[in-house]
Scaffold this motif. Structure first.
Motif, PDB file in Angstrom:
ATOM      1  N   THR A 556      21.536  38.547  54.877  1.00 34.16           N
ATOM      2  CA  THR A 556      20.719  39.048  55.987  1.00 34.16           C
ATOM      3  C   THR A 556      19.356  39.528  55.502  1.00 34.16           C
ATOM      4  O   THR A 556      18.318  39.258  56.123  1.00 34.16           O
ATOM      5  CB  THR A 556      21.458  40.189  56.712  1.00 34.16           C
ATOM      6  OG1 THR A 556      22.720  39.714  57.171  1.00 34.16           O
ATOM      7  CG2 THR A 556      20.638  40.700  57.895  1.00 34.16           C
ATOM      8  N   THR A 557      19.348  40.240  54.363  1.00 32.97           N
ATOM      9  CA  THR A 557      18.085  40.808  53.851  1.00 32.97           C
ATOM     10  C   THR A 557      17.507  40.005  52.694  1.00 32.97           C
ATOM     11  O   THR A 557      16.341  40.189  52.323  1.00 32.97           O
ATOM     12  CB  THR A 557      18.317  42.248  53.363  1.00 32.97           C
ATOM     13  OG1 THR A 557      19.233  42.226  52.245  1.00 32.97           O
ATOM     14  CG2 THR A 557      18.909  43.106  54.472  1.00 32.97           C
ATOM     15  N   GLY A 558      18.305  39.145  52.068  1.00 32.00           N
ATOM     16  CA  GLY A 558      17.857  38.409  50.898  1.00 32.00           C
ATOM     17  C   GLY A 558      18.016  39.181  49.598  1.00 32.00           C
ATOM     18  O   GLY A 558      17.690  38.674  48.513  1.00 32.00           O
ATOM     19  N   ASN A 559      18.525  40.399  49.651  1.00 30.85           N
ATOM     20  CA  ASN A 559      18.694  41.235  48.464  1.00 30.85           C
ATOM     21  C   ASN A 559      19.826  40.710  47.589  1.00 30.85           C
ATOM     22  O   ASN A 559      20.919  40.398  48.082  1.00 30.85           O
ATOM     23  CB  ASN A 559      18.970  42.685  48.884  1.00 30.85           C
ATOM     24  CG  ASN A 559      19.026  43.612  47.692  1.00 30.85           C
ATOM     25  OD1 ASN A 559      18.172  43.552  46.807  1.00 30.85           O
ATOM     26  ND2 ASN A 559      20.028  44.475  47.667  1.00 30.85           N
ATOM     27  N   VAL A 560      19.570  40.590  46.239  1.00 22.54           N
ATOM     28  CA  VAL A 560      20.563  40.108  45.282  1.00 22.54           C
ATOM     29  C   VAL A 560      20.766  41.171  44.215  1.00 22.54           C
ATOM     30  O   VAL A 560      19.803  41.685  43.645  1.00 22.54           O
ATOM     31  CB  VAL A 560      20.122  38.779  44.630  1.00 22.54           C
ATOM     32  CG1 VAL A 560      21.165  38.311  43.625  1.00 22.54           C
ATOM     33  CG2 VAL A 560      19.879  37.715  45.692  1.00 22.54           C
ATOM     34  N   LYS A 561      22.031  41.496  43.927  1.00 22.69           N
ATOM     35  CA  LYS A 561      22.350  42.467  42.880  1.00 22.69           C
ATOM     36  C   LYS A 561      23.342  41.832  41.906  1.00 22.69           C
ATOM     37  O   LYS A 561      24.268  41.137  42.320  1.00 22.69           O
ATOM     38  CB  LYS A 561      22.950  43.745  43.482  1.00 22.69           C
ATOM     39  CG  LYS A 561      21.986  44.515  44.366  1.00 22.69           C
ATOM     40  CD  LYS A 561      22.645  45.750  44.971  1.00 22.69           C
ATOM     41  CE  LYS A 561      22.908  46.813  43.934  1.00 22.69           C
ATOM     42  NZ  LYS A 561      23.428  48.066  44.558  1.00 22.69           N
ATOM     43  N   THR A 562      23.110  42.053  40.604  1.00 25.62           N
ATOM     44  CA  THR A 562      24.028  41.567  39.578  1.00 25.62           C
ATOM     45  C   THR A 562      24.701  42.759  38.900  1.00 25.62           C
ATOM     46  O   THR A 562      24.196  43.890  38.929  1.00 25.62           O
ATOM     47  CB  THR A 562      23.289  40.726  38.531  1.00 25.62           C
ATOM     48  OG1 THR A 562      22.279  41.542  37.911  1.00 25.62           O
ATOM     49  CG2 THR A 562      22.644  39.495  39.160  1.00 25.62           C
ATOM     50  N   TYR A 563      25.850  42.484  38.234  1.00 24.70           N
ATOM     51  CA  TYR A 563      26.680  43.565  37.714  1.00 24.70           C
ATOM     52  C   TYR A 563      27.193  43.217  36.328  1.00 24.70           C
ATOM     53  O   TYR A 563      27.253  42.049  35.930  1.00 24.70           O
ATOM     54  CB  TYR A 563      27.857  43.831  38.673  1.00 24.70           C
ATOM     55  CG  TYR A 563      27.399  44.143  40.072  1.00 24.70           C
ATOM     56  CD1 TYR A 563      27.135  45.440  40.456  1.00 24.70           C
ATOM     57  CD2 TYR A 563      27.183  43.108  40.991  1.00 24.70           C
ATOM     58  CE1 TYR A 563      26.685  45.730  41.751  1.00 24.70           C
ATOM     59  CE2 TYR A 563      26.738  43.376  42.275  1.00 24.70           C
ATOM     60  CZ  TYR A 563      26.491  44.688  42.650  1.00 24.70           C
ATOM     61  OH  TYR A 563      26.031  44.970  43.905  1.00 24.70           O
ATOM     62  N   ASP A 564      27.589  44.257  35.589  1.00 29.59           N
ATOM     63  CA  ASP A 564      28.100  44.079  34.235  1.00 29.59           C
ATOM     64  C   ASP A 564      29.409  43.302  34.236  1.00 29.59           C
ATOM     65  O   ASP A 564      30.176  43.317  35.209  1.00 29.59           O
ATOM     66  CB  ASP A 564      28.346  45.445  33.580  1.00 29.59           C
ATOM     67  CG  ASP A 564      27.050  46.210  33.355  1.00 29.59           C
ATOM     68  OD1 ASP A 564      25.988  45.568  33.310  1.00 29.59           O
ATOM     69  OD2 ASP A 564      27.119  47.451  33.241  1.00 29.59           O
ATOM     70  N   ASN A 565      29.667  42.618  33.109  1.00 28.94           N
ATOM     71  CA  ASN A 565      30.925  41.906  32.939  1.00 28.94           C
ATOM     72  C   ASN A 565      32.093  42.897  32.922  1.00 28.94           C
ATOM     73  O   ASN A 565      31.944  44.065  32.548  1.00 28.94           O
ATOM     74  CB  ASN A 565      30.920  41.106  31.643  1.00 28.94           C
ATOM     75  CG  ASN A 565      29.866  40.026  31.651  1.00 28.94           C
ATOM     76  OD1 ASN A 565      29.315  39.689  32.700  1.00 28.94           O
ATOM     77  ND2 ASN A 565      29.565  39.476  30.486  1.00 28.94           N
ATOM     78  N   LEU A 566      33.264  42.394  33.308  1.00 29.62           N
ATOM     79  CA  LEU A 566      34.478  43.211  33.325  1.00 29.62           C
ATOM     80  C   LEU A 566      35.567  42.527  32.523  1.00 29.62           C
ATOM     81  O   LEU A 566      35.669  41.290  32.525  1.00 29.62           O
ATOM     82  CB  LEU A 566      34.971  43.428  34.760  1.00 29.62           C
ATOM     83  CG  LEU A 566      34.064  44.218  35.707  1.00 29.62           C
ATOM     84  CD1 LEU A 566      34.603  44.153  37.123  1.00 29.62           C
ATOM     85  CD2 LEU A 566      33.968  45.667  35.239  1.00 29.62           C
ATOM     86  N   SER A 567      36.396  43.337  31.865  1.00 38.04           N
ATOM     87  CA  SER A 567      37.522  42.801  31.108  1.00 38.04           C
ATOM     88  C   SER A 567      38.724  43.704  31.322  1.00 38.04           C
ATOM     89  O   SER A 567      38.610  44.941  31.217  1.00 38.04           O
ATOM     90  CB  SER A 567      37.180  42.724  29.612  1.00 38.04           C
ATOM     91  OG  SER A 567      38.272  42.204  28.887  1.00 38.04           O
ATOM     92  N   PHE A 568      39.880  43.107  31.638  1.00 39.90           N
ATOM     93  CA  PHE A 568      41.094  43.868  31.894  1.00 39.90           C
ATOM     94  C   PHE A 568      42.220  43.356  31.009  1.00 39.90           C
ATOM     95  O   PHE A 568      42.401  42.140  30.852  1.00 39.90           O
ATOM     96  CB  PHE A 568      41.520  43.741  33.357  1.00 39.90           C
ATOM     97  CG  PHE A 568      40.488  44.239  34.338  1.00 39.90           C
ATOM     98  CD1 PHE A 568      40.323  45.593  34.556  1.00 39.90           C
ATOM     99  CD2 PHE A 568      39.697  43.341  35.036  1.00 39.90           C
ATOM    100  CE1 PHE A 568      39.382  46.053  35.467  1.00 39.90           C
ATOM    101  CE2 PHE A 568      38.755  43.787  35.944  1.00 39.90           C
ATOM    102  CZ  PHE A 568      38.589  45.158  36.167  1.00 39.90           C
ATOM    103  N   ASN A 569      42.967  44.280  30.457  1.00 39.92           N
ATOM    104  CA  ASN A 569      44.122  43.936  29.626  1.00 39.92           C
ATOM    105  C   ASN A 569      45.384  44.340  30.362  1.00 39.92           C
ATOM    106  O   ASN A 569      45.617  45.511  30.620  1.00 39.92           O
ATOM    107  CB  ASN A 569      44.039  44.653  28.274  1.00 39.92           C
ATOM    108  CG  ASN A 569      45.150  44.232  27.333  1.00 39.92           C
ATOM    109  OD1 ASN A 569      45.690  43.139  27.454  1.00 39.92           O
ATOM    110  ND2 ASN A 569      45.494  45.109  26.402  1.00 39.92           N
TER     111      ASN A 569
END
Length: 772
Positions: A556-569
């Motif tokens: 709707t606004t065109g806003n893009v956000k990126t995030y840190d990688n995740l790792s789960f054991n």
């Protein structure tokens, strides 16, 4: 003023519309409807049934006043080769009292004052031995007893009747001896003399009466997932449910593992199912396995399917054949010379995948060629929509199946949003068999919303042929699944709020749906938001996993956000962000590094009980599903087959546009769903008729009363009974102490003309039975 006009125009047949579904879940058979009071009567319990079981489960030695007893189970010289276990009991020292006792189900064996019970057993002894059979209270005091002499070293049946002078719901059955001796026991049985219709090997009377009071037009049996959840060899203890193992002498029916983690004696078998259907006036609707097990991913080779197809053909002959046919004669020899008049037969239960469709085709062709009059029921899987659901319907249309079995358990809100689910279905194809459905819960609110939904089912009788709520029965001390329609212990039974709604509708449904006209009603009230906003979370579901390239785009606004990688054991979950937008995308690359399931993406989450989740490699790592939770109650919005492989990258994309949801895996569409908003109409209503009466049903789900004028065409004046469920809190539930807290009241209504005015109470279910 609002006005409802019930016309004389017949829109569709409803001759077999409502029925019941019996599945041996929650100890519905052994320890439930089946009248046997002894648990593990043939010493056949096994760790395969449940890890806590062994051959002497529910049996305990009696060693009082210095007595010494040895007990062990042998299979060296059995009475029954198909049930080889038997008890060897040795009284080494008599003391005050020596022997063994059976603890029964729940708190014990329930006996009632002046009621009689049929005891029987098979026994043998190398030397004559006098034993005493008694019903004792929890303190070891004898309530009633009789003695018998074991005089043969060959298996011999002994039987007699015991009458209780008192009520006792925690009793045991004891087998004792006052002499030092050694003897063998098998098939130790205790049945109420007063079974339903006084049937030998029959049904517990109070539960059976509650089922009969529903006046079901059909009964689907014996399941359920236990139909197909097992091996392919009929001689295996954990085989799929094979009907031929359940007929003939009870002692020759092999004990089996029930997939709900208990033992199934098969004392309640196909003959008893057919007979019970006859006793309650319900048409039998058996369900047969198709040689395909989606749980274990096993399948009978297509060129070896004849045995399974013959099972279906032989079942029809068993039910309907004359005495001069092989299987018809077996039925006659069991004591039922007249046919059971089987009309319906279902092949498969909730199966999905090409393996099932390939096998269903073979059944359908063979049955229709030999018995064209039999109505065959296909399967659409366990969910109300999705790729496999559509494949089920397409297969049914290809084969010309008479009905398609749909199943779904949902939130009440899903039902409010989908009351018109079947409005646009054609009337010229396979009809819907809604073989399992319920909202999650046994409150008055659940029952009220189910009633509203059922008006939608009735109004679409052109497309819907059969309907039954599930599950039917639950022993309160052996719960596998909730909600359930009827709850019981060893001596009491009560119907849930859902039961009374079902009873109201089933007792007041005619043979034909009538056309109803309406005027003046308000527009429906739409609940909730027109967008899906809230927290976004990622989870490794029973696996170790890595997530990277995580991105959320507000389209709707065109806003893009990126995030840190995740790792789960070995599992784990993390909040990514929160979004309040009408149109957005969530993207990530995911890789499973270990484990046996896949990933979950949560969105539109306001708390742990209100959210939508996308399963990738869910349920035994076999599907991709979008599921909405409202107040902790889930509803499947879309389902397809998909499995996650360890070490492989998956590019995941979720797009939400308003309340439309689309998921993608590696650029391909995985799910398309709509999370519809609940809708509250001013009044839900339907009408039907038979030769004597017109039935008008109305449901008010709003918290205000509604007044309407009602006109019934074709009658001279109104002479009616009113059955009404109202005045309850939405959270009210029935229980043993208040078994009819939520139950209907009846009254009478007369009017000089064919029109009358009625005020429907807030949150009520009302049925008018108008005499023609």
């Amino acid at each position: 003023m609002n006005k409802i006009t019930v016309t004389t125009n017949k829109k569709a047949s409803m001759s077999d519309f409502y029925g019941i579904f019996f599945e041996d879940i929650n100890h519905a058979a052994d320890g439930g409807l089946y009248g046997e009071m002894i648990r593990n009567r043939a010493f056949e319990f096994s760790p395969m049934d449940n890890p806590s079981y062994q051959a002497l489960t529910a049996w305990k030695r009696i060693e009082e006043g210095g007595a010494s007893v040895s007990s062990f189970v042998s299979n060296k010289s059995p009475f029954s080769k198909r049930n080889p276990n038997y008890l060897i009991l040795e009284i080494n020292k008599t003391g005050t009292r020596a022997g063994i006792k059976n603890l029964g189900y729940n708190s014990g064996i329930a006996v009632k004052e002046n009621e009689s019970y049929n005891f029987s057993c098979y026994a043998k002894s190398d030397k004559p031995c006098e034993i005493t059979v008694s019903i004792d209270n929890a303190y070891g005091e004898v309530i009633t007893e009789k003695s018998l002499n074991i005089t043969s070293n060959e298996w011999t049946e002994y039987s007699f009747t015991l009458t209780s002078p008192v009520d006792d719901f925690s009793a045991v059955l004891a087998v004792t001896s006052k002499q030092e001796c050694k003897f063998c026991l098998d098939f130790v049985s205790l049945f109420p003399v007063k079974t339903y219709k006084n049937r030998k090997n029959g049904m517990r009377n109070d539960i059976a009466e509650m089922l009969a009071d529903l006046k079901p037009k059909f009964m689907r049996f014996p399941g359920g997932c236990l139909i197909h959840d097992g091996t392919l060899n009929s001689d295996d203890r954990n085989s799929m449910y094979r009907w031929k193992n359940t007929i003939g002498a009870v002692t020759d029916r092999p004990s089996r593992r029930n997939n709900w983690r208990y033992n199934q004696s098969l004392g309640l078998g196909y003959f008893e199912y057919f007979q019970f259907c006859e006793d309650i006036g319900a048409k039998p609707l058996p369900v047969l396995p198709a040689g395909y097990n989606p749980h274990m991913e096993q399948a009978v080779p297509l060129d070896e399917m004849q045995e399974w197809i013959d099972d279906a053909l032989d079942l029809i002959e068993f039910a309907n054949g004359n005495a001069d046919t092989k299987w018809g004669k077996i039925r006659c020899d069991m004591g039922h010379a007249e046919p059971f008049n089987l009309e319906y037969l279902a092949v498969g239960n909730e199966e999905v995948g090409q393996g099932f469709w390939d096998r269903y085709d073979l059944f359908h062709k063979a049955i229709k060629e030999k018995y064209p009059q039999i109505k065959i029921i296909n399967s659409a899987g366990p969910f109300p929509q999705g790729g496999e659901f559509e494949r089920g319907w397409n297969n049914a249309k290809k084969n010309g199946s008479d009905l398609v079995d749909e199943h779904y358990y949902t939130s009440p809100e899903w039902m409010l949003a989908n009351c018109h689910r079947y409005d646009n279905m054609p009337s010229d194809g396979p009809k819907v068999f809604l073989g399992e459905y319920a909202s999650w819960g046994n409150t008055y609110y659940n029952a009220l919303i189910e009633a509203a939904y059922m008006t939608g089912l009735e109004n679409n009788a052109h497309a819907i042929g059969l309907v039954c709520y599930a599950p039917l029965l639950c022993n309160v001390d052996y719960i596998n699944w909730q909600p359930d329609m009827i709850w019981f212990d060893n001596h009491r039974v009560y119907g849930s709020a859902n039961y009374y709604v079902q009873k109201m509708f089933m007792n007041c449904t005619g043979n034909n749906l009538l056309d109803v006209k309406h005027d003046g009603f308000d527009k429906p009230i739409t609940l909730g938001s027109d967008k899906i906003s809230g927290n976004i979370e990622i989870e490794a579901d029973r696996c170790s996993a890595e997530f990277y390239d995580i991105k959320i785009t507000d389209i709707t606004t065109g806003n893009v956000k990126t995030y840190d990688n995740l790792s789960f054991n070995n599992g784990g979950k993390a909040v990514i962000d929160s979004i309040d937008s009408n149109h957005y995308k969530v993207e990530s690359t995911a890789k499973r590094t270990a484990g046996d399931k896949g990933f979950r993406l949560f969105f539109g989450k306001s708390d742990d009980k209100n959210l939508i989740q996308w399963f990738i490699g869910g349920w035994q790592n076999q599907d991709t599903e979008v599921n909405a939770q409202v107040n902790g109650r889930g509803s499947c919005l879309d389902h397809n087959i998909f499995s996650v492989m360890t070490g492989q990258e998956y590019k995941l994309c979720l797009e939400v546009n308003g309340r439309n949801i689309t998921t993608y895996i590696n650029g391909k569409t995985a799910n398309t769903a709509i999370d519809k908003q609940p809708v509250m109409e001013e009044l839900y209503y339907t009408a039907s008729s038979d030769d004597n009466n017109i039935y008008i049903k109305a449901v008010n789900v709003r918290d205000t009363e509604i007044t309407s004028e009602i006109c019934v065409e074709g009658v001279n004046g109104i002479n009616a009974n009113i059955t009404e469920l109202s005045g309850n809190s939405l959270n009210d539930m029935n229980d043993f102490d208040n078994p009819k807290k939520v139950s209907p009241k009846t009254s009478a209504l007369t009017a000089v003309s064919n029109t009358f005015e009625y005020t429907f109470p807030p949150q009520s279910v009302t049925i008018f039975t108008v005499q023609k």
